[in-house]
Design a protein around this motif. Structure first.
Motif: not given
Length: 330
Positions: A37-51, A57-60, A254-262
């Motif tokens: 979950w701590g690593g997800a912070f990076v993924a969500q930060s990168l995707a937050g401005a794009e989607i 949240n729905g896709i993940r 966005v998809w890299i972040s979604i796949l990591y968090t999903g």
């Protein structure tokens, strides 16, 4: 002492040791979830401005549910209709997860920085034992001590700006003014609501994880949260800006972040939570999960180049010490 009594004593000691080992393994698995979950912070930060938040949240969550769906025990599927209470409980977990995630993102969107959001969200470490009292869950004194230490550690880790102001103009007054300035804002109310909803989710997991297979519980939770997020995403992300919505889904980051968090954050992390909480007190579980803030800071330093101050390192150390305290037999 007779041979039978000696045997019974040795057997009891072995059982106690075995039980303690199980709790330790569960704690380590939950700590692993906190790392993910701590690593997800990076993924969500990168995707937050794009989607959009709801779409992300729905896709993940749907991906997370689909990943663990094949592991769902087949012999359980035929019994789902007869276990209405358990399915309703899993759905409540999903609704709490959906609402908590939404409140958190809304609070950040209204102007809360990551440190403030992390601190206020982590207030579930205090809310969980309080809610547990009303549900008949007794909480040992060391858990309350550990919770207090963790709150201090989270404050040092997340509120570095307030600390700098305190150093310049008087620690007590600066801290007091900083809290009073924000305590009644909509941002803080949303984030505290997020912490309360995560507390409900933790309590629900504690209640239903011993009754349901962990994969069944987690998969149901994800599907409920994912479907609710996508429904909201259609109205709040897609309809207002259709072209922007489509463009966001064509961005590789966005998809890299979604796949990591999903896959990792959702499928692996929440499944570890469900499995681990079968053997842990919910207050202990909430303390271990608060390590997410520590690992988020570490990954932010390693990947995003965010430098950790001495104050933040002390905060990390206090939180880690509190986790160790919960595992020590007193």
């Amino acid at each position: 002492m007779t041979d039978n009594k000696i045997f019974e004593k040795e057997s009891s000691e072995k059982n106690d040791s075995f039980s303690h080992d199980k709790k330790l393994i569960s704690a380590l698995l939950l700590l692993l979830a906190a790392v993910v979950w701590g690593g997800a912070f990076v993924a969500q930060s990168l995707a937050g401005a794009e989607i959009g938040t709801f779409t992300f949240n729905g896709i993940r969550f749907i991906i997370g549910g689909l990943c663990i769906l094949p592991m769902m025990p087949r012999h359980k599927l035929s019994n789902l209709a007869g276990a209405k209470e358990n399915i309703i409980g899993a759905a409540v977990c999903g609704i709490a997860l959906f609402l908590a995630s939404t409140c958190q993102q809304a609070g950040i969107a209204l102007g809360a920085d990551a440190g403030e959001a992390g601190f206020l969200t982590a207030c579930y470490i205090i809310m969980v034992p309080i809610l547990g009292i009303f549900l008949g869950k007794k909480c040992p004194a060391k858990i309350w001590v550990a919770a207090g230490i963790t709150m201090v550690g989270l404050y040092l880790l997340c509120f570095s700006d307030v600390g700098n102001e305190a150093a310049a103009g008087g620690f007590g007054i600066a801290v007091l003014v900083g809290f009073l300035r924000n305590i009644f804002s909509w941002t803080d109310l949303l984030l505290l609501g997020c912490a309360f909803l995560f507390s409900i989710q933790i309590i629900c997991i504690d209640r239903y994880s011993p009754r349901m297979h962990p994969i069944t519980l987690t998969c149901t939770e994800f599907m409920v949260s994912g479907v609710l997020s996508l429904i909201c995403g259609f109205f709040f992300d897609f309809l207002p800006d259709k072209q922007g919505f489509i463009a966001s889904l064509t961005t590789p980051t966005v998809w890299i972040s979604i796949l990591y968090t999903g896959i990792l954050s959702s499928a692996v992390g929440y499944t570890l939570q469900t499995v681990s909480q079968r053997k842990l007190h919910p207050a202990v579980a909430s303390l271990i999960m608060s390590m997410e803030s520590v690992f988020a800071a570490i990954f932010g330093w390693l990947i995003l180049g965010q430098v950790m101050s001495v104050r933040e390192l002390i905060g990390c150390g206090l939180i880690f010490g509190a986790i160790v305290l919960t595992q020590i037999e007193i």
